[in-house]
Design a protein around this motif. Sequence first.
Motif, short mmCIF file in Angstrom:
data_model
loop_
_atom_site.label_atom_id
_atom_site.label_comp_id
_atom_site.label_asym_id
_atom_site.label_seq_id
_atom_site.Cartn_x
_atom_site.Cartn_y
_atom_site.Cartn_z
N LYS A 39 64.08 55.10 69.98
CA LYS A 39 63.44 54.11 68.92
C LYS A 39 64.53 53.17 68.55
O LYS A 39 64.11 51.90 68.39
CB LYS A 39 63.20 55.24 67.52
N THR A 162 53.49 54.98 73.54
CA THR A 162 52.80 53.83 73.85
C THR A 162 53.00 53.27 75.14
O THR A 162 52.70 52.36 75.47
CB THR A 162 53.33 52.88 72.71
N THR A 164 56.12 51.88 76.00
CA THR A 164 56.90 50.50 75.69
C THR A 164 58.20 51.01 76.36
O THR A 164 58.75 50.19 77.00
CB THR A 164 57.21 50.43 74.25
N TYR A 243 57.22 65.21 72.62
CA TYR A 243 57.53 64.53 73.78
C TYR A 243 58.39 65.10 75.01
O TYR A 243 57.91 65.27 76.07
CB TYR A 243 58.33 63.27 73.08
N THR A 244 59.52 65.48 74.70
CA THR A 244 60.42 65.59 75.54
C THR A 244 60.42 67.15 76.30
O THR A 244 60.63 67.24 77.58
CB THR A 244 62.03 65.65 75.25
N THR A 271 64.61 61.21 75.13
CA THR A 271 64.31 60.17 74.12
C THR A 271 64.31 60.54 72.58
O THR A 271 63.91 59.72 71.65
CB THR A 271 63.03 59.59 74.34
N GLY A 272 64.92 61.72 72.40
CA GLY A 272 65.16 62.11 70.84
C GLY A 272 64.06 62.98 70.18
O GLY A 272 63.50 63.95 71.17
C1 LIG Z 1 58.61 57.61 70.34
C2 LIG Z 1 58.81 58.53 71.40
C3 LIG Z 1 58.40 58.48 72.64
C4 LIG Z 1 57.47 57.57 72.89
O1 LIG Z 1 57.98 56.34 73.33
P1 LIG Z 1 56.97 55.16 73.91
O2 LIG Z 1 57.66 53.99 74.12
O3 LIG Z 1 56.07 54.75 72.71
O4 LIG Z 1 56.23 55.46 75.15
C5 LIG Z 1 58.94 59.49 73.71
N1 LIG Z 1 59.85 60.48 73.24
C6 LIG Z 1 60.34 60.50 72.12
C7 LIG Z 1 61.18 61.77 71.48
C8 LIG Z 1 59.67 59.74 71.06
O5 LIG Z 1 60.12 59.83 69.37
#
Ligand SMILES: *Cc1c(COP(=O)(O)O)cnc(C)c1O
Length: 278
Positions: A39, A162, A164, A243-244, A271-272
Amino acid sequence: MFDYRHIITQNITPSWLPDTIQAAMLRLDLLHPEVSGNKWFKLRHNLEAAGKRTILTFGGAWSNHIAATAAACRLLGRSCIGIIRGEAAPVLSPTLQKAMADGMQLHFVSREAYRLKEVPAWATDAYVIPEGGHNALGAKGCEGILPLVQGRFTHICCAVGTGTTLAGLINSATTQEVRGYSVLKGAGYLENEIAMLLHPHITCRWQLLHDFHFGGYAKTTPVLLDFIKEFYRETQIPLDRVYTAKLVAGFRQQLQTGQFPEGSRVLLIHTGGLQGEP
Ligand SMILES: *Cc1c(COP(=O)(O)O)cnc(C)c1O
């Protein structure tokens, strides 16, 4: 404010990893306890471009993007507005409570109104960051991720909301193949959304995988929850369920079906996403 040295490249050897494949995780989750993961990378150029203007952005009650934006604005001394999907619940989610405590002004709109992503008339001077930080400046910030990696890899794997972050990885990858694991069901539109954020002359191969959403956005299964526990036991790395966990479980399934050649060196991007978890 943010010390990129916290972001380490950590080798992992879970029991299901074949001897012929190496894997490591890029720990973006360690960047900052409140502005974690991808983020910050999506926000940084947007916050710069905003100058002194109030930031306005969009998200749901559990949004990692809302949490990160509110905390980053507090740390930078900036004012911000969150347009929140759906009516305010009698008790706000921990994410929204924290965002408010960080100074974010919350503005709740119905789901129908939310879909239009309208900026309220009283906030037209604000600098608008799209939902999820999904714009060209967001992708540009994510081009700053791969330069932090230690070591050489043949594949880069990342969860996709998304797209991004994936776009920034593709734009900055050279010889590596980039694979995105979509956490959304039936998100066939994503390829186009990602392609729109790509530089014209990218050299790397990339693909988006649509089979690892585990039922759809924010849906989970007992198998996935067990997988999170097992992975934590084996690596001491916490995964979030949205997500992860889907990324790593998808990676494992792809290994089992032979989708990575022997000798692959695979980097998984953490990605957290661990805020707001029960
Ligand atoms: C927001 C998020 C994503 C997604 O990222 P995008 O750039 O929107 O594809 C992935 N992993 C985590 C943990 C997120 O919080």
